[in-house]
Design a protein around this motif. Sequence first.
Motif, PDB file in Angstrom:
ATOM      1  N   TRP A 554       0.817  -1.218   0.000  1.00  8.29           N
ATOM      2  CA  TRP A 554       0.000   0.000   0.000  1.00  8.29           C
ATOM      3  C   TRP A 554       0.843   1.259   0.000  1.00  8.29           C
ATOM      4  O   TRP A 554       0.640   2.152  -0.807  1.00  8.29           O
ATOM      5  N   LEU A 555       1.774   1.307   0.957  1.00 11.68           N
ATOM      6  CA  LEU A 555       2.513   2.550   1.115  1.00 11.68           C
ATOM      7  C   LEU A 555       3.690   2.656   0.174  1.00 11.68           C
ATOM      8  O   LEU A 555       4.121   3.747  -0.178  1.00 11.68           O
ATOM      9  N   GLY A 556       4.227   1.521  -0.205  1.00  9.66           N
ATOM     10  CA  GLY A 556       5.402   1.563  -1.045  1.00  9.66           C
ATOM     11  C   GLY A 556       5.078   1.567  -2.526  1.00  9.66           C
ATOM     12  O   GLY A 556       5.825   2.088  -3.330  1.00  9.66           O
ATOM     13  N   ARG A 557       3.942   0.954  -2.895  1.00  4.86           N
ATOM     14  CA  ARG A 557       3.627   0.885  -4.329  1.00  4.86           C
ATOM     15  C   ARG A 557       2.518   1.851  -4.697  1.00  4.86           C
ATOM     16  O   ARG A 557       2.674   2.726  -5.521  1.00  4.86           O
ATOM     17  N   ILE A 558       1.381   1.663  -4.041  1.00  3.65           N
ATOM     18  CA  ILE A 558       0.200   2.418  -4.484  1.00  3.65           C
ATOM     19  C   ILE A 558       0.352   3.889  -4.150  1.00  3.65           C
ATOM     20  O   ILE A 558       0.069   4.763  -4.967  1.00  3.65           O
ATOM     21  N   ALA A 559       0.821   4.164  -2.938  1.00  4.44           N
ATOM     22  CA  ALA A 559       0.908   5.557  -2.527  1.00  4.44           C
ATOM     23  C   ALA A 559       1.880   6.322  -3.398  1.00  4.44           C
ATOM     24  O   ALA A 559       1.656   7.481  -3.755  1.00  4.44           O
ATOM     25  N   ASP A 561       2.905   5.436  -6.437  1.00  4.45           N
ATOM     26  CA  ASP A 561       2.702   5.343  -7.876  1.00  4.45           C
ATOM     27  C   ASP A 561       1.243   5.540  -8.243  1.00  4.45           C
ATOM     28  O   ASP A 561       0.751   4.928  -9.166  1.00  4.45           O
ATOM     29  N   GLY A 562       0.558   6.383  -7.529  1.00  2.03           N
ATOM     30  CA  GLY A 562      -0.882   6.504  -7.747  1.00  2.03           C
ATOM     31  C   GLY A 562      -1.262   6.913  -9.146  1.00  2.03           C
ATOM     32  O   GLY A 562      -2.314   6.530  -9.646  1.00  2.03           O
ATOM     33  N   GLN A 563      -0.390   7.662  -9.769  1.00  6.85           N
ATOM     34  CA  GLN A 563      -0.727   8.172 -11.103  1.00  6.85           C
ATOM     35  C   GLN A 563      -0.947   7.056 -12.100  1.00  6.85           C
ATOM     36  O   GLN A 563      -1.854   7.107 -12.920  1.00  6.85           O
ATOM     37  N   SER A 564      -0.089   6.034 -11.988  1.00  2.00           N
ATOM     38  CA  SER A 564      -0.183   4.984 -13.014  1.00  2.00           C
ATOM     39  C   SER A 564      -1.484   4.210 -12.899  1.00  2.00           C
ATOM     40  O   SER A 564      -1.901   3.541 -13.835  1.00  2.00           O
ATOM     41  N   LEU A 565      -2.097   4.299 -11.734  1.00  3.99           N
ATOM     42  CA  LEU A 565      -3.360   3.597 -11.582  1.00  3.99           C
ATOM     43  C   LEU A 565      -4.530   4.512 -11.850  1.00  3.99           C
ATOM     44  O   LEU A 565      -5.670   4.151 -11.611  1.00  3.99           O
ATOM     45  N   SER A 566      -4.232   5.669 -12.379  1.00  2.00           N
ATOM     46  CA  SER A 566      -5.229   6.718 -12.620  1.00  2.00           C
ATOM     47  C   SER A 566      -6.130   6.890 -11.404  1.00  2.00           C
ATOM     48  O   SER A 566      -7.333   7.004 -11.492  1.00  2.00           O
ATOM     49  N   LEU A 567      -5.478   6.915 -10.274  1.00  2.00           N
ATOM     50  CA  LEU A 567      -6.211   7.146  -9.052  1.00  2.00           C
ATOM     51  C   LEU A 567      -6.121   8.619  -8.728  1.00  2.00           C
ATOM     52  O   LEU A 567      -5.041   9.170  -8.620  1.00  2.00           O
ATOM     53  N   LYS A 568      -7.304   9.208  -8.525  1.00  2.00           N
ATOM     54  CA  LYS A 568      -7.229  10.608  -8.141  1.00  2.00           C
ATOM     55  C   LYS A 568      -6.806  10.708  -6.692  1.00  2.00           C
ATOM     56  O   LYS A 568      -6.225  11.685  -6.265  1.00  2.00           O
ATOM     57  N   CYS A 569      -7.150   9.684  -5.936  1.00  2.00           N
ATOM     58  CA  CYS A 569      -7.023   9.798  -4.500  1.00  2.00           C
ATOM     59  C   CYS A 569      -6.493   8.489  -3.950  1.00  2.00           C
ATOM     60  O   CYS A 569      -7.258   7.580  -3.668  1.00  2.00           O
ATOM     61  N   TRP A 570      -5.163   8.382  -3.825  1.00  2.00           N
ATOM     62  CA  TRP A 570      -4.651   7.082  -3.378  1.00  2.00           C
ATOM     63  C   TRP A 570      -5.011   6.796  -1.916  1.00  2.00           C
ATOM     64  O   TRP A 570      -5.144   5.647  -1.528  1.00  2.00           O
ATOM     65  N   GLU A 571      -5.181   7.850  -1.144  1.00  2.00           N
ATOM     66  CA  GLU A 571      -5.515   7.605   0.258  1.00  2.00           C
ATOM     67  C   GLU A 571      -6.877   6.953   0.391  1.00  2.00           C
ATOM     68  O   GLU A 571      -7.062   6.018   1.185  1.00  2.00           O
ATOM     69  N   SER A 572      -7.826   7.444  -0.399  1.00  2.00           N
ATOM     70  CA  SER A 572      -9.138   6.799  -0.336  1.00  2.00           C
ATOM     71  C   SER A 572      -9.043   5.351  -0.762  1.00  2.00           C
ATOM     72  O   SER A 572      -9.689   4.477  -0.188  1.00  2.00           O
TER      73      SER A 572
END
Lengths: 826, 187
Positions: A554-559, A561-572
């Motif tokens: 969660w914290l090392g990948r998603i947080a 690299d949020g852009q690549s997942l087209s996440l507007k809000c990685w925290e949510s």
Amino acid sequence: MDRRVSFDSNPHCLEAAPESPWDEGVAHRSFSPLIEESGPSPDGRGEALEMADLAEEEEEEEDEEEEEEEEGDRDNPAVLAGQSDNPGSSATRETNPLVRQRWSAATQRVLCSMPSRTMGQSQGAIISRYCSRSEQLRLRRQSQTSIRGSTRSARPSIRGYRMEVEPKGEEDKKEQLVTNLQSLVAADRVRMLRTMPVSMAEKSELRKLACSFKSGPSLSHREVSCHSRLKYCTTSALNACNSCLSFLQSLQLWQVALKRVSGRFGTGVLSYFLFLKTLLFFNALLFIITGLFLVIPQAANPPQHGTSNVSFTGLELLTGGGYFTHTVMFYGYYTNSITNTSYGGGAAVSRSTYSITLAYFFTIGVAFFITCIILVYSMSKSFGRSFRIYKSQGNLAVKVFCVWDFKVIKVSSVRLQSENICTQLKELLSEVNCREVEKSVAQRLARVAIHTLAWAVCLGSTLGCVLSVYYFSSHMHKDHQQVASSRTVSSLQWEARMLALPVMVSTINLLLPSLFNIVAWMEEYDSPSVRTHVAIFRNLLLKVSVLGVLCYHWLGRIAVDGQSLSLKCWESFVGQELYRFLLMDFIFTVLDTLIGEFLWKLFSQRVLRRKRKPVFDIARNVLDLIYGQTLAWLGVLFTPLLPAVQIIKLLLLFYMKKASLMVNCQAPRKPWRASQMSTLFITLLCFPSFLGAAVSVTYTMWTLKPSLECGPFRGFKTMFLSGKEWIEQLKETNPNLAWLTWVHISLVENPVFLFSVAGIFLIVTYFYTQVVDGQRKIISLLQEQIENEGQDKKFLISRLQEAHEQKRTVSPRRRQLRSSEDSSID
Amino acid sequence: MGNKQTIFTAQQLDAYQDCTFFTRKEIIRLFHRYRDLAPQLIPLDYTNKPDVKVPYELIGSMPELKENPFRQRIAEVFSEDGEGNMTLDDFLDMFSVLSEMAPKDLKAYYAFKIYDFNNDDYICKADLEKTLNKLTRNELSADESRMVCEKVIDEADLDNDGRLSLEDFQHMIVRAPDFLSTFHIRI
């Protein structure tokens, strides 16, 4: 002399209470059963002998003894022939010259009235002891030097009793006690009264005497002086605090249910439910704090930007996505600040801003801080209660006196408890008798080999599972990236796919501990507590590693690299993940409890043909609770309403576990050291669980970049910087508070200060460990001193006896001489 | 805290609250439990301190004590007359000592009294054997029972007089962290 006639007309009761071979109401003077029962013991102890002699002697000298009875003192004439060897010395087992018979009446009189014999029996003795105790308390409160010159002849005692050299009368003692009580603060007085082992009538009399003097004949407040009024105010304030605390304590949530559980299953299983109650309390605290300061302000002022028009489908409850994404539940909903519109009617219209950013930052910080303090406090209290100074010596005595669980009230459980105690005592006896069974080298090697194999299996399976979680999560990550770029899958379907990882982790958490149990079944351990500890360690290792990998994901990948997942809000997104994990954990626990335990009971009764139902696995269930709580703590930052979800989950879990317990399980057979285990569990809650969550949250706030388009920290480089910016703003807006900024810069941000604080902390800890070591040495010295005093006592008594006998043999001889002289004169 | 109850005077309730570990609500609840044992015997109005005792047979039939092998000794230790017939004071005292909040010293004192069957302020071998028999429902053989008693006295007797005094017992209880949790009756 059976004074007790059983009134129970219920035959069931009659058969449940076996008749003791000993008559209940037999007078204490009859030792004949003891004499008949115990023959000469194998190791030459003469205990029985001297008891027998005492009995004969008693019949002879009954008249004299009746004179000696004072104040209902029913002490037997002393049998100080302590010929039992010192526990330490095993070398010389000579028959003790004190194994002798007749103590003279004078000796017995002296022995009867020794202070140690009369301590704790009569009212007077107790009063004198509490008199000295209250005296000590009063002196301590008056902060005089409490290390008074304790006389050299004072008996050493661990609890610091002081025996008076000149015996005072009972009335004087009582008056002194009352005076001491009067001079104490109300709280101390109440505490002293409550802990005094005297009857209620005595206590209320003492209380009346102690209080009446203070308040005087009339209670009119006008006559009370200023100083007394101040005291009255402070005491009433203290009373209010106390009543508040006692109200919280006596909330008596689930009082009846807990009583039923403890009545049937004992203290061990009860500790699981009490732990659940503790966790409920922690979550309620978190929920109140976040609810008051975060959720309610934001909910009352919904953000201006349009929320998405996603309709509510049932899947949201499972995945936390969809409709819930843009609600107050997740981080993304929160805005930068709120402007409260005017209050105060009329011309003056004032506006105030409630900064959600700051509220978020401080609320999370304060909530974690308070939780930390409460955890450490309860951990230290629990540790203090269960700390054992001595290790292995004294197991049997402790077992006999402390093993009976008075909470168990169901007939079958009581019977089971008796059987368990019997088995344990027999095991302990056999251990004592055939002390060291020399195992052959082959057997020892075999044992080591089995242990190594078991550990290899456990560690290997843990590693395997952790790696599989790692690869599966990275696979899901890549999948997500692909989907985000191509947008081929509908969002609902996609969110259902997100459930795959939680399901996998929950399955691992369900199956692997069972595997560990099976593996442990073939191992051989020295004691049941070692077995429990090893099982807990393996389970804990599994959970910690899985959580570690997930945190990295969660914290090392998603947080990052949020852009690549087209996440507007990685925290949510992370918040939703945690919600999914928590929920899956709950669903799997429910399935396991309702179906799994039931099936296991059927299996063990039908297929394995065991007569008894399976046993409730306390350690495993508590570790599951700790795992769930770790998830909740990890997720508070991203999902302020997660504590509420956890509260609902714990409530449902309580009733489900209780129901399953009643139907499927029976009381445990092995001994369960409830207080030590409770200490262990709360330590595990504090150290791996809370500490891990706190470290993750701190890392998030310190290092990770919050998303730009959502949340209260948008625009900042890290969440932590918001606090710093506020401090700097303070300086500009409010020059009065400039000192606060200065304090912040020079103290909190200055590494030298932090290092010195940590250094001082370590020094203080070292100092306290040395103090504890010293106290341990003093305890062993005092124990030796007690034994020496016992030897001195024996020596003095025998000398006294010899001197008395010499006089006795001399005086009849003298009488004879005199009479012969007289006769010769005549 | 409305003073709606008419069972006790305010002073009585205060006194009970100061002398036991119970709150007002719990004292009233315990009074009703006490009264339920013998409703015809116990009046509802305790303001003039009636002198009534509930006989031992009824105390021993309480669900919390019914199956306890030491119920008779417990009742005897806490009753004024030493026979197990308890007044309300004794009843409150008993459950106060056996409650969660009572400290270890107090519980150890009363536990000692309970295990001292012959009331001679020492736990001698005979007392120990009786205790063992009650714990194990007479399932231990005489030999085993004797061995256990000897070993217990060996371990716990500090001043070497062949039996356990109150000090020996309390010293041993210090080593037992579970004592607080097992010597506890929920009411």
